[in-house]
Design an enzyme around this catalytic site. Structure first.
Site, PDB file in Angstrom:
ATOM      1  CG  HIS A   1      -9.054   3.010   0.421  1.00  0.00           C
ATOM      2  ND1 HIS A   1      -8.898   1.717  -0.075  1.00  0.00           N
ATOM      3  CD2 HIS A   1      -9.653   2.867   1.637  1.00  0.00           C
ATOM      4  CE1 HIS A   1      -9.409   0.857   0.784  1.00  0.00           C
ATOM      5  NE2 HIS A   1      -9.864   1.524   1.852  1.00  0.00           N
TER       6      HIS A   1
ATOM      7  CG  HIS B   1      -6.012   0.608   4.139  1.00  0.00           C
ATOM      8  ND1 HIS B   1      -6.310   1.891   4.551  1.00  0.00           N
ATOM      9  CD2 HIS B   1      -7.220  -0.020   4.050  1.00  0.00           C
ATOM     10  CE1 HIS B   1      -7.614   2.030   4.698  1.00  0.00           C
ATOM     11  NE2 HIS B   1      -8.196   0.882   4.402  1.00  0.00           N
TER      12      HIS B   1
ATOM     13  CG  ASP C   1     -10.860  -1.968   2.520  1.00  0.00           C
ATOM     14  OD1 ASP C   1      -9.995  -1.369   3.192  1.00  0.00           O
ATOM     15  OD2 ASP C   1     -11.974  -1.470   2.250  1.00  0.00           O
TER      16      ASP C   1
ATOM     17  NE  ARG D   1     -14.412  11.311   6.352  1.00  0.00           N
ATOM     18  CZ  ARG D   1     -14.179  10.026   6.078  1.00  0.00           C
ATOM     19  NH1 ARG D   1     -13.388   9.300   6.862  1.00  0.00           N
ATOM     20  NH2 ARG D   1     -14.710   9.459   5.018  1.00  0.00           N
TER      21      ARG D   1
HETATM   22  C1  LIG Z   1      -1.249  -1.544   9.741  1.00  0.00           C
HETATM   23  C2  LIG Z   1      -2.254  -1.989   9.029  1.00  0.00           C
HETATM   24  C3  LIG Z   1      -3.451  -2.746   9.594  1.00  0.00           C
HETATM   25  C4  LIG Z   1      -4.384  -2.785   8.422  1.00  0.00           C
HETATM   26  C5  LIG Z   1      -3.448  -2.934   7.241  1.00  0.00           C
HETATM   27  C6  LIG Z   1      -2.427  -1.845   7.527  1.00  0.00           C
HETATM   28  O1  LIG Z   1      -1.214  -1.992   6.820  1.00  0.00           O
HETATM   29  C7  LIG Z   1      -3.040  -0.510   7.137  1.00  0.00           C
HETATM   30  C8  LIG Z   1      -4.462  -0.315   7.575  1.00  0.00           C
HETATM   31  C9  LIG Z   1      -5.132  -1.437   8.339  1.00  0.00           C
HETATM   32  C10 LIG Z   1      -6.480  -1.814   7.731  1.00  0.00           C
HETATM   33  C11 LIG Z   1      -7.569  -0.758   7.934  1.00  0.00           C
HETATM   34  C12 LIG Z   1      -8.840  -1.281   7.313  1.00  0.00           C
HETATM   35  C13 LIG Z   1      -9.153  -2.719   7.625  1.00  0.00           C
HETATM   36  O2  LIG Z   1      -9.613  -2.765   8.928  1.00  0.00           O
HETATM   37  C14 LIG Z   1      -7.909  -3.628   7.517  1.00  0.00           C
HETATM   38  C15 LIG Z   1      -8.289  -5.086   7.779  1.00  0.00           C
HETATM   39  C16 LIG Z   1      -7.258  -3.361   6.211  1.00  0.00           C
HETATM   40  O3  LIG Z   1      -7.400  -3.973   5.210  1.00  0.00           O
HETATM   41  O4  LIG Z   1      -6.400  -2.252   6.349  1.00  0.00           O
HETATM   42  C17 LIG Z   1      -6.812  -3.105   8.413  1.00  0.00           C
HETATM   43  C18 LIG Z   1      -5.473  -3.879   8.422  1.00  0.00           C
HETATM   44  C19 LIG Z   1      -5.433  -4.847   9.555  1.00  0.00           C
HETATM   45  O5  LIG Z   1      -5.985  -4.573  10.633  1.00  0.00           O
HETATM   46  O6  LIG Z   1      -4.830  -5.903   9.393  1.00  0.00           O
HETATM   47  O1  LIG Z   2     -13.197   6.334   6.747  1.00  0.00           O
HETATM   48  C1  LIG Z   2     -13.129   6.123   5.556  1.00  0.00           C
HETATM   49  O2  LIG Z   2     -13.604   6.888   4.698  1.00  0.00           O
HETATM   50  C2  LIG Z   2     -12.420   4.905   5.027  1.00  0.00           C
HETATM   51  C3  LIG Z   2     -12.222   3.823   6.057  1.00  0.00           C
HETATM   52  C4  LIG Z   2     -11.480   2.662   5.516  1.00  0.00           C
HETATM   53  O3  LIG Z   2     -10.837   2.728   4.516  1.00  0.00           O
HETATM   54  C5  LIG Z   2     -11.512   1.392   6.256  1.00  0.00           C
HETATM   55  O4  LIG Z   2     -12.071   1.339   7.372  1.00  0.00           O
HETATM   56  O5  LIG Z   2     -10.975   0.409   5.709  1.00  0.00           O
HETATM   57 FE   LIG Z   3     -10.301   0.706   3.785  1.00  0.00          FE
END
Ligand SMILES: C=C1C[C@]23C[C@@]1(O)CC[C@H]2[C@@]12CC[C@H](O)[C@@](C)(C(=O)O1)[C@H]2[C@@H]3C(=O)O
Ligand SMILES: O=C(O)CCC(=O)C(=O)O
Ligand SMILES: [Fe+2]
Length: 362
Positions: A297, A241, A243, A307
């Site tokens: 990432h 994903h 951020d 972890r």
């Molecule tokens: C299913 C999903 C929720 C998310 C976006 C994604 O496609 C993949 C990872 C999720 C994540 C993880 C980090 C952050 O909390 C977040 C806001 C992001 O950018 O990627 C969340 C997304 C979410 O909760 O909307």
């Molecule tokens: O745990 C990690 O090293 C990355 C976590 C992460 O990418 C996130 O919380 O958006």
């Molecule tokens: Fe992230």
């Protein structure tokens, strides 16, 4: 070959189905096994055939912030400028960098980690069902990927995704956890403000934008835990994903598992206990008109070691409008619009589409 990879291949032997049926810790771990069973047992997914792809380990750009954080006369102006230049260069070329001498004390980082471990040690039923677990707002606890439609969208992790607005509001219920969280968030927010101001200055844009729009109450803090996973080559700890914020500051432990895309290839980040990791988010990529990169990432799982990481997401208020001077690659949009679009896409497709939704086709 990296020693931890050898271990992975040995563990993924015949007895892993037995392991799958037995969560490592029934009381505290989320029920990944039951939830993911059908995708794992679906023979077309062929998890036996999934070979662990070896990923090269790299040193991210390492930037010593003592050159900008010390206000005394020890640091001359050229060193300060060189530091700012390194920050901007890494944000353009990597979208990721590490910082040392960042001003967050070891003591605070250790205190925060201790509290985080304590929280995740609570029974799963408590973490997931209670309306107000540990005074966190309802819905803060997440585990796995509820929206997953295929194997590579699964995430073998649990998290508390906490809006800082709610933490400050609940500060009346004073606990060691809430005070540590607040202290951590306040300190890290100061660092995020400095870094974003430098990055804005390097673009020749007004550096007060972040001070005005990203308040302590508009940011998010995410505590992640990645339990050991019996099929690490087949399941991510956190799916790939980018951020959704301006900038993320991450404190990880020494286990490793974070990987990012560089020049079209996944590379593994080698943990550095002295450093925090900083990465550019989608909003900064749009605001900088693609100068700074929001890079994909993911976290890979580990067969034997849990972890922990904590991410601080530097976000603006929902009404903040992200826009550039013309000609811009993106149409202007508010943070609210962006979040809603991400949520809609995740519901519909199981993954986020992100910035491409807002591109202008010239
Ligand atoms: C299913 C999903 C929720 C998310 C976006 C994604 O496609 C993949 C990872 C999720 C994540 C993880 C980090 C952050 O909390 C977040 C806001 C992001 O950018 O990627 C969340 C997304 C979410 O909760 O909307
Ligand atoms: O745990 C990690 O090293 C990355 C976590 C992460 O990418 C996130 O919380 O958006
Ligand atoms: Fe992230």
């Amino acid at each position: 070959m990296h020693p931890s990879f050898k271990k992975v291949q040995m563990l993924e032997s015949d007895n892993f189905i037995t392991e799958l049926n037995q969560p490592l810790n029934m009381a505290t771990d989320p029920p990944f096994h039951q939830a993911y069973k059908s995708l794992i047992e679906d023979t077309s997914n062929n998890i036996f055939g999934k070979k662990l792809v070896l990923v090269e380990e790299c040193e991210l750009p390492l930037i010593d912030l003592s050159r900008i954080l010390h206000n005394d006369n020890v640091v001359d102006e050229s060193e300060r400028e060189e530091c700012k230049e390194e920050i901007a260069r890494a944000s353009q070329q990597w979208g990721f960098f590490q910082v040392t001498n960042h001003g967050i004390s070891k003591d605070l980082l250790e205190k925060m980690r201790k509290e985080q471990v304590k929280v995740f040690k609570q029974p799963f039923d408590k973490k997931s069902k209670e309306d107000k677990f540990m005074n966190f707002p309802a819905g803060s606890y997440r585990w796995g990927t509820p929206t997953a439609t295929c194997l590579n969208q699964l995430s073998w992790s649990e998290a508390f995704h906490i809006p800082m607005a709610d933490i400050s509001a609940s500060a009346t219920a004073f606990t060691t956890l809430s005070s540590t969280l607040e202290q951590f968030a306040t300190t890290v927010a100061g660092l995020a403000r400095k870094l974003t101001a430098i990055l804005a200055e390097k673009l020749g844009r007004e550096s007060t934008f972040f001070q005005e729009n990203c308040l302590p109450s508009t940011c998010y803090l995410r505590m992640n835990r990645y339990p050991p996973c019996p099929v690490p080559s087949a399941i991510h700890g956190l799916m790939p994903h980018t951020d959704s914020d301006f900038l993320t500051i991450l404190h990880q432990d020494e286990v490793g598992g974070l990987q990012l895309v560089k020049d079209g290839k996944w590379i593994a980040v080698k943990p550095n206990p002295e450093a925090l990791i900083v990465n550019i988010g989608d909003l900064f990529q749009a605001w900088s008109n693609d100068v700074y990169k929001s890079v994909e990432h993911r976290v890979v799982t580990n067969p034997s070691t849990e972890r922990f990481s904590i991410a601080y997401f530097f976000c603006p208020s929902y009404d903040t409008v992200i826009q550039n001077s013309e000609p811009s690659n993106y149409r202007k949009f508010s943070f609210r619009e962006f979040r809603l679009q991400v949520q809609e896409d995740v519901q519909k497709y199981g993954h986020k589409v992100g910035l491409p939704r807002f591109l202008i086709s010239h």
